[in-house]
Design an enzyme around this catalytic site. Structure first.
Site, PDB file in Angstrom:
ATOM      1  N   SER A   1       0.853  -1.168  -0.214  1.00 21.54           N
ATOM      2  CA  SER A   1      -0.031   0.143  -0.192  1.00 21.54           C
ATOM      3  C   SER A   1       0.960   1.006  -0.105  1.00 21.54           C
ATOM      4  CB  SER A   1      -0.850  -0.004   1.194  1.00 21.54           C
ATOM      5  OG  SER A   1      -1.540   1.373   1.314  1.00 21.54           O
ATOM      6  N   SER A   2       0.762   1.963  -1.005  1.00 19.07           N
ATOM      7  CA  SER A   2       1.627   3.197  -1.256  1.00 19.07           C
ATOM      8  C   SER A   2       1.575   4.146  -0.259  1.00 19.07           C
ATOM      9  CB  SER A   2       1.673   3.631  -2.586  1.00 19.07           C
ATOM     10  OG  SER A   2       1.989   2.660  -3.739  1.00 19.07           O
ATOM     11  N   ALA A   3       2.793   4.865  -0.165  1.00 16.26           N
ATOM     12  CA  ALA A   3       2.439   6.154   0.897  1.00 16.26           C
ATOM     13  C   ALA A   3       1.425   6.929   0.421  1.00 16.26           C
ATOM     14  CB  ALA A   3       3.855   7.108   0.908  1.00 16.26           C
TER      15      ALA A   3
END
Length: 376
Positions: A85-87
Protein backbone atom coordinates in the site's frame (compact mmCIF):
# COMPACT_ATOMS: atom_id res chain seq x y z
CA UNK A 1 -9.44 0.36 18.51
CA UNK A 2 -12.04 1.62 16.00
CA UNK A 3 -12.06 5.14 17.51
CA UNK A 4 -8.26 5.18 17.47
CA UNK A 5 -8.25 4.13 13.82
CA UNK A 6 -10.80 6.77 12.87
CA UNK A 7 -8.80 9.42 14.70
CA UNK A 8 -5.59 8.32 12.98
CA UNK A 9 -7.36 8.41 9.60
CA UNK A 10 -8.59 11.95 10.26
CA UNK A 11 -5.10 13.06 11.33
CA UNK A 12 -3.56 11.55 8.18
CA UNK A 13 -6.13 13.21 5.91
CA UNK A 14 -5.71 16.60 7.55
CA UNK A 15 -1.95 16.29 7.15
CA UNK A 16 -2.31 15.47 3.46
CA UNK A 17 -4.55 18.51 3.01
CA UNK A 18 -2.16 20.76 4.93
CA UNK A 19 0.82 19.58 2.88
CA UNK A 20 -1.01 20.16 -0.41
CA UNK A 21 -1.19 16.50 -1.45
CA UNK A 22 -5.01 16.46 -1.18
CA UNK A 23 -6.72 19.32 -2.97
CA UNK A 24 -9.90 18.06 -4.62
CA UNK A 25 -12.94 17.80 -2.32
CA UNK A 26 -13.96 14.36 -3.66
CA UNK A 27 -10.55 12.86 -2.87
CA UNK A 28 -10.55 14.44 0.58
CA UNK A 29 -13.89 12.76 1.22
CA UNK A 30 -12.57 9.44 -0.10
CA UNK A 31 -9.55 9.44 2.22
CA UNK A 32 -11.79 10.28 5.18
CA UNK A 33 -14.34 7.56 4.40
CA UNK A 34 -12.21 4.62 3.21
CA UNK A 35 -10.45 2.67 5.95
CA UNK A 36 -6.87 1.73 5.07
CA UNK A 37 -6.84 -0.88 7.83
CA UNK A 38 -9.41 -2.96 5.97
CA UNK A 39 -6.87 -3.58 3.21
CA UNK A 40 -3.65 -4.00 5.19
CA UNK A 41 -4.36 -5.90 8.44
CA UNK A 42 -0.74 -7.07 8.38
CA UNK A 43 2.22 -5.31 6.79
CA UNK A 44 5.91 -4.51 7.04
CA UNK A 45 7.53 -1.08 7.30
CA UNK A 46 11.20 -0.73 6.44
CA UNK A 47 13.73 -3.12 4.94
CA UNK A 48 16.32 -5.56 6.19
CA UNK A 49 17.34 -5.35 9.84
CA UNK A 50 15.40 -2.10 10.23
CA UNK A 51 12.08 -3.64 9.17
CA UNK A 52 9.15 -4.37 11.45
CA UNK A 53 5.98 -6.39 10.94
CA UNK A 54 2.73 -4.85 12.22
CA UNK A 55 -0.44 -6.78 13.02
CA UNK A 56 -3.86 -5.23 13.56
CA UNK A 57 -3.72 -6.46 17.16
CA UNK A 58 -0.59 -4.40 17.97
CA UNK A 59 -1.04 -1.45 20.32
CA UNK A 60 0.62 0.95 17.84
CA UNK A 61 -1.08 -0.45 14.75
CA UNK A 62 -3.40 2.58 14.36
CA UNK A 63 -0.49 4.98 14.12
CA UNK A 64 1.48 2.69 11.79
CA UNK A 65 -1.31 1.92 9.33
CA UNK A 66 -1.93 5.65 8.80
CA UNK A 67 1.73 6.60 8.57
CA UNK A 68 2.72 8.36 5.36
CA UNK A 69 4.84 5.48 4.16
CA UNK A 70 4.67 2.37 2.01
CA UNK A 71 3.27 -0.72 3.76
CA UNK A 72 4.79 -3.83 2.17
CA UNK A 73 2.52 -6.88 2.02
CA UNK A 74 4.04 -9.34 -0.51
CA UNK A 75 7.50 -10.46 -1.66
CA UNK A 76 8.75 -12.60 -4.53
CA UNK A 77 10.82 -15.78 -4.10
CA UNK A 78 14.03 -13.72 -3.96
CA UNK A 79 12.74 -11.50 -1.16
CA UNK A 80 12.02 -8.45 -3.33
CA UNK A 81 8.80 -6.56 -2.42
CA UNK A 82 6.14 -6.96 -5.11
CA UNK A 83 3.01 -5.54 -3.49
CA UNK A 84 2.31 -2.78 -1.00
CA UNK A 85 0.00 0.00 0.00
CA UNK A 86 1.84 3.07 -1.27
CA UNK A 87 2.54 6.15 0.81
CA UNK A 88 -0.78 8.06 1.12
CA UNK A 89 0.79 11.37 0.04
CA UNK A 90 1.94 9.80 -3.23
CA UNK A 91 -1.44 8.12 -3.74
CA UNK A 92 -3.16 11.46 -3.13
CA UNK A 93 -0.99 13.30 -5.64
CA UNK A 94 -1.56 10.65 -8.28
CA UNK A 95 -5.31 10.63 -7.71
CA UNK A 96 -5.40 14.42 -7.90
CA UNK A 97 -3.48 14.22 -11.19
CA UNK A 98 -6.05 11.69 -12.42
CA UNK A 99 -8.35 14.56 -13.37
CA UNK A 100 -11.06 12.45 -15.00
CA UNK A 101 -14.61 13.70 -14.53
CA UNK A 102 -16.37 10.37 -14.93
CA UNK A 103 -15.80 6.69 -15.56
CA UNK A 104 -15.26 4.13 -16.72
CA UNK A 105 -11.68 4.02 -15.49
CA UNK A 106 -9.10 1.24 -15.41
CA UNK A 107 -6.70 0.68 -12.53
CA UNK A 108 -3.60 -1.38 -13.31
CA UNK A 109 -2.28 -3.10 -10.18
CA UNK A 110 -5.09 -3.90 -7.75
CA UNK A 111 -2.64 -4.86 -5.00
CA UNK A 112 -4.21 -4.53 -1.57
CA UNK A 113 -7.35 -2.91 -3.00
CA UNK A 114 -7.04 0.34 -1.01
CA UNK A 115 -6.46 2.58 -4.03
CA UNK A 116 -9.25 0.77 -5.87
CA UNK A 117 -11.60 1.57 -2.99
CA UNK A 118 -10.72 5.27 -3.28
CA UNK A 119 -11.51 5.12 -7.01
CA UNK A 120 -14.83 3.38 -6.26
CA UNK A 121 -15.71 6.08 -3.73
CA UNK A 122 -15.36 8.78 -6.38
CA UNK A 123 -16.45 7.14 -9.64
CA UNK A 124 -18.83 4.51 -8.31
CA UNK A 125 -17.80 0.87 -8.26
CA UNK A 126 -19.73 0.03 -11.45
CA UNK A 127 -17.43 2.41 -13.34
CA UNK A 128 -14.15 0.95 -12.03
CA UNK A 129 -12.20 -1.95 -13.52
CA UNK A 130 -9.02 -3.13 -11.78
CA UNK A 131 -6.54 -5.72 -13.04
CA UNK A 132 -3.77 -7.55 -11.18
CA UNK A 133 -1.44 -10.27 -12.40
CA UNK A 134 -1.66 -12.24 -9.13
CA UNK A 135 -4.91 -14.19 -8.65
CA UNK A 136 -4.40 -14.45 -4.89
CA UNK A 137 -4.02 -10.66 -4.57
CA UNK A 138 -7.03 -10.07 -6.81
CA UNK A 139 -9.15 -12.50 -4.77
CA UNK A 140 -8.13 -10.96 -1.44
CA UNK A 141 -8.72 -7.42 -2.69
CA UNK A 142 -12.17 -8.39 -3.98
CA UNK A 143 -13.14 -9.71 -0.54
CA UNK A 144 -11.84 -6.60 1.25
CA UNK A 145 -13.60 -4.26 -1.17
CA UNK A 146 -16.88 -6.03 -0.43
CA UNK A 147 -16.44 -5.12 3.25
CA UNK A 148 -16.69 -1.50 2.12
CA UNK A 149 -19.69 -2.31 -0.05
CA UNK A 150 -17.76 -2.03 -3.33
CA UNK A 151 -18.01 -4.61 -6.11
CA UNK A 152 -15.89 -3.30 -9.02
CA UNK A 153 -14.75 -5.61 -11.80
CA UNK A 154 -11.55 -7.23 -10.50
CA UNK A 155 -9.66 -8.95 -13.29
CA UNK A 156 -6.69 -11.32 -13.10
CA UNK A 157 -4.27 -10.73 -15.96
CA UNK A 158 -1.27 -8.86 -17.32
CA UNK A 159 -2.04 -5.23 -16.61
CA UNK A 160 0.31 -3.98 -19.33
CA UNK A 161 -2.26 -5.38 -21.78
CA UNK A 162 -5.02 -3.38 -20.12
CA UNK A 163 -8.49 -4.91 -20.26
CA UNK A 164 -10.04 -4.41 -23.68
CA UNK A 165 -13.36 -6.10 -22.85
CA UNK A 166 -14.66 -3.00 -21.03
CA UNK A 167 -12.75 -0.36 -22.99
CA UNK A 168 -12.71 2.45 -23.91
CA UNK A 169 -11.91 4.14 -20.61
CA UNK A 170 -11.82 7.78 -19.65
CA UNK A 171 -8.51 7.11 -17.97
CA UNK A 172 -5.97 4.53 -16.82
CA UNK A 173 -4.27 4.83 -13.44
CA UNK A 174 -1.38 2.43 -12.81
CA UNK A 175 -0.15 1.71 -9.30
CA UNK A 176 2.86 -0.16 -10.64
CA UNK A 177 5.86 1.08 -12.60
CA UNK A 178 6.49 0.53 -16.31
CA UNK A 179 9.59 1.07 -18.44
CA UNK A 180 7.53 2.29 -21.40
CA UNK A 181 3.87 3.20 -21.87
CA UNK A 182 2.25 0.02 -23.25
CA UNK A 183 0.61 0.56 -26.67
CA UNK A 184 -2.42 -1.39 -25.40
CA UNK A 185 -3.14 1.39 -22.92
CA UNK A 186 -3.12 4.02 -25.65
CA UNK A 187 -5.69 2.07 -27.62
CA UNK A 188 -8.03 1.66 -24.64
CA UNK A 189 -8.36 5.31 -23.59
CA UNK A 190 -10.70 7.74 -25.34
CA UNK A 191 -9.12 10.85 -26.93
CA UNK A 192 -8.78 13.49 -24.23
CA UNK A 193 -8.53 10.81 -21.56
CA UNK A 194 -5.62 10.44 -19.15
CA UNK A 195 -2.91 7.92 -18.38
CA UNK A 196 -1.25 8.41 -14.99
CA UNK A 197 1.60 6.03 -14.19
CA UNK A 198 5.10 5.72 -12.81
CA UNK A 199 7.74 5.57 -15.53
CA UNK A 200 11.40 5.82 -14.62
CA UNK A 201 11.64 7.96 -11.49
CA UNK A 202 8.67 10.15 -12.38
CA UNK A 203 4.87 10.04 -12.34
CA UNK A 204 3.64 10.82 -15.84
CA UNK A 205 0.31 12.51 -16.54
CA UNK A 206 -0.38 11.98 -20.23
CA UNK A 207 -3.35 13.02 -22.37
CA UNK A 208 -4.30 10.66 -25.19
CA UNK A 209 -4.76 12.47 -28.49
CA UNK A 210 -7.00 11.89 -31.51
CA UNK A 211 -4.20 10.11 -33.36
CA UNK A 212 -3.83 7.46 -30.68
CA UNK A 213 -0.62 8.79 -29.15
CA UNK A 214 -0.20 10.65 -25.88
CA UNK A 215 1.74 13.58 -24.48
CA UNK A 216 2.10 15.31 -21.13
CA UNK A 217 4.31 16.14 -18.21
CA UNK A 218 5.32 14.69 -14.87
CA UNK A 219 4.42 15.45 -11.28
CA UNK A 220 7.01 17.66 -9.67
CA UNK A 221 8.66 15.17 -7.31
CA UNK A 222 10.57 11.97 -8.03
CA UNK A 223 8.81 8.68 -7.21
CA UNK A 224 9.09 5.00 -8.07
CA UNK A 225 6.72 2.06 -7.75
CA UNK A 226 7.27 -1.67 -7.80
CA UNK A 227 7.55 -2.76 -11.42
CA UNK A 228 4.71 -4.45 -13.28
CA UNK A 229 5.14 -8.24 -13.34
CA UNK A 230 4.37 -10.39 -16.41
CA UNK A 231 3.36 -13.37 -14.26
CA UNK A 232 2.56 -14.07 -10.57
CA UNK A 233 5.73 -16.07 -9.91
CA UNK A 234 8.04 -13.76 -11.84
CA UNK A 235 11.27 -12.91 -10.02
CA UNK A 236 12.83 -9.66 -11.21
CA UNK A 237 16.52 -9.18 -11.84
CA UNK A 238 18.17 -7.36 -8.94
CA UNK A 239 21.61 -5.82 -8.58
CA UNK A 240 22.86 -8.05 -5.69
CA UNK A 241 22.79 -11.09 -7.99
CA UNK A 242 25.69 -9.58 -9.89
CA UNK A 243 27.85 -8.50 -6.96
CA UNK A 244 30.46 -11.23 -7.58
CA UNK A 245 30.85 -10.14 -11.19
CA UNK A 246 31.20 -6.51 -10.16
CA UNK A 247 33.80 -7.23 -7.48
CA UNK A 248 35.86 -9.90 -9.27
CA UNK A 249 35.24 -9.52 -13.02
CA UNK A 250 38.09 -8.80 -15.44
CA UNK A 251 37.71 -6.35 -18.32
CA UNK A 252 38.89 -3.15 -19.93
CA UNK A 253 40.65 -0.78 -17.52
CA UNK A 254 40.52 3.01 -17.66
CA UNK A 255 41.00 6.02 -15.41
CA UNK A 256 38.70 9.05 -15.45
CA UNK A 257 38.55 12.46 -13.82
CA UNK A 258 35.06 13.36 -12.68
CA UNK A 259 34.16 16.83 -13.98
CA UNK A 260 33.96 19.82 -11.68
CA UNK A 261 33.98 17.97 -8.38
CA UNK A 262 36.25 18.51 -5.35
CA UNK A 263 35.47 15.13 -3.79
CA UNK A 264 35.01 12.08 -6.00
CA UNK A 265 33.27 9.62 -3.67
CA UNK A 266 30.11 11.62 -2.93
CA UNK A 267 29.64 12.55 -6.57
CA UNK A 268 30.38 8.99 -7.60
CA UNK A 269 27.76 7.51 -5.30
CA UNK A 270 25.17 9.99 -6.59
CA UNK A 271 26.12 9.15 -10.16
CA UNK A 272 25.80 5.39 -9.78
CA UNK A 273 22.52 5.50 -7.84
CA UNK A 274 21.21 8.49 -9.79
CA UNK A 275 17.50 9.23 -9.62
CA UNK A 276 17.44 11.65 -12.55
CA UNK A 277 14.54 11.04 -14.91
CA UNK A 278 16.66 10.82 -18.05
CA UNK A 279 19.00 8.20 -16.58
CA UNK A 280 16.11 6.10 -15.26
CA UNK A 281 14.44 6.13 -18.68
CA UNK A 282 17.45 5.95 -21.00
CA UNK A 283 19.15 3.25 -18.89
CA UNK A 284 15.93 1.64 -17.66
CA UNK A 285 17.40 -1.84 -18.10
CA UNK A 286 20.62 -1.11 -16.18
CA UNK A 287 20.99 -2.21 -12.54
CA UNK A 288 23.11 -0.12 -10.19
CA UNK A 289 24.75 -0.97 -6.88
CA UNK A 290 27.18 0.34 -4.29
CA UNK A 291 29.03 -2.33 -2.28
CA UNK A 292 31.01 -1.66 0.90
CA UNK A 293 33.85 -4.18 0.54
CA UNK A 294 35.87 -2.84 3.49
CA UNK A 295 35.84 0.06 5.93
CA UNK A 296 38.02 1.98 3.51
CA UNK A 297 36.61 0.98 0.13
CA UNK A 298 33.27 1.12 -1.66
CA UNK A 299 32.87 -0.52 -5.05
CA UNK A 300 30.20 0.83 -7.39
CA UNK A 301 28.71 -1.18 -10.22
CA UNK A 302 26.46 -1.05 -13.27
CA UNK A 303 25.03 -4.16 -14.96
CA UNK A 304 22.84 -4.65 -18.02
CA UNK A 305 21.72 -8.31 -17.77
CA UNK A 306 20.33 -8.47 -21.31
CA UNK A 307 23.66 -7.68 -22.98
CA UNK A 308 26.02 -8.96 -20.29
CA UNK A 309 27.62 -5.51 -20.05
CA UNK A 310 28.92 -4.33 -16.68
CA UNK A 311 31.21 -1.74 -15.14
CA UNK A 312 33.08 -1.59 -11.81
CA UNK A 313 33.97 1.87 -10.57
CA UNK A 314 36.19 2.74 -7.60
CA UNK A 315 37.46 6.08 -6.35
CA UNK A 316 41.18 6.80 -6.51
CA UNK A 317 40.78 9.86 -4.29
CA UNK A 318 39.89 13.40 -5.25
CA UNK A 319 38.17 13.42 -8.64
CA UNK A 320 39.94 10.37 -10.11
CA UNK A 321 38.10 7.05 -10.56
CA UNK A 322 39.22 3.66 -11.87
CA UNK A 323 36.82 1.84 -14.20
CA UNK A 324 36.86 -1.82 -15.22
CA UNK A 325 34.20 -2.77 -17.75
CA UNK A 326 33.12 -5.54 -20.07
CA UNK A 327 30.46 -6.20 -22.68
CA UNK A 328 29.18 -4.50 -25.84
CA UNK A 329 27.74 -1.42 -24.10
CA UNK A 330 29.83 1.18 -22.34
CA UNK A 331 27.48 1.63 -19.38
CA UNK A 332 29.86 3.90 -17.50
CA UNK A 333 30.41 6.38 -20.36
CA UNK A 334 26.66 6.64 -20.98
CA UNK A 335 25.93 7.11 -17.28
CA UNK A 336 28.65 9.74 -16.82
CA UNK A 337 27.45 11.74 -19.83
CA UNK A 338 23.80 11.71 -18.77
CA UNK A 339 24.59 12.52 -15.15
CA UNK A 340 26.98 15.34 -16.02
CA UNK A 341 24.35 16.95 -18.25
CA UNK A 342 21.81 16.64 -15.43
CA UNK A 343 24.16 18.20 -12.86
CA UNK A 344 25.05 21.02 -15.28
CA UNK A 345 21.31 21.71 -15.60
CA UNK A 346 21.08 22.08 -11.77
CA UNK A 347 19.60 18.62 -11.18
CA UNK A 348 16.07 19.24 -12.48
CA UNK A 349 13.21 17.30 -10.92
CA UNK A 350 10.69 15.32 -13.01
CA UNK A 351 8.33 18.29 -13.26
CA UNK A 352 10.81 19.90 -15.69
CA UNK A 353 10.24 17.17 -18.31
CA UNK A 354 7.63 16.19 -20.88
CA UNK A 355 6.99 12.87 -22.58
CA UNK A 356 5.59 12.18 -26.04
CA UNK A 357 4.46 8.68 -27.05
CA UNK A 358 3.42 7.71 -30.58
CA UNK A 359 0.65 5.18 -31.30
CA UNK A 360 3.41 2.71 -32.23
CA UNK A 361 5.01 3.08 -28.81
CA UNK A 362 8.01 5.30 -29.66
CA UNK A 363 8.92 7.54 -26.71
CA UNK A 364 10.57 10.97 -26.67
CA UNK A 365 11.57 12.52 -23.34
CA UNK A 366 12.03 16.30 -23.45
CA UNK A 367 13.53 18.97 -21.20
CA UNK A 368 13.67 22.39 -22.79
CA UNK A 369 15.46 22.08 -26.13
CA UNK A 370 16.93 18.71 -25.18
CA UNK A 371 15.29 15.47 -26.28
CA UNK A 372 15.99 11.79 -25.81
CA UNK A 373 14.49 9.35 -28.31
CA UNK A 374 14.04 6.15 -26.33
CA UNK A 375 14.14 2.69 -27.88
CA UNK A 376 11.51 0.21 -26.75
Amino acid sequence: MSSMLESARNVMTERLIREGALRSPHWKSAFLDVSRETFVPRFTIGYGSASRVFENTDADYSEAVYADTSLVTEWDAAGTPVSSSSAPSLMARMLDAFAVDEGPVLEVGTGTGYNCALLCHHFGDSHVVSVDVDPALARAARDKLRKHGYTPAIITGDGTRGWSHQAPYRGILATCGVDRIPPAWLGQVTPGGLIVTNIGTGIAQLTVNEGGGAEGGFLSEAASFMRARPAPGYVAETAPRYSKTIINGAGRKRTYDLPGQDEGEGFLGDLILAESLEISMVQHDVLAMSLLVSEEETVHGLVQPASGSWARVTSLGGTAVHVVSSGPRDLWADRLRLFTEWVDAWRPQPGAYRLRVTPEGDHTLMRGAQAWHLPN
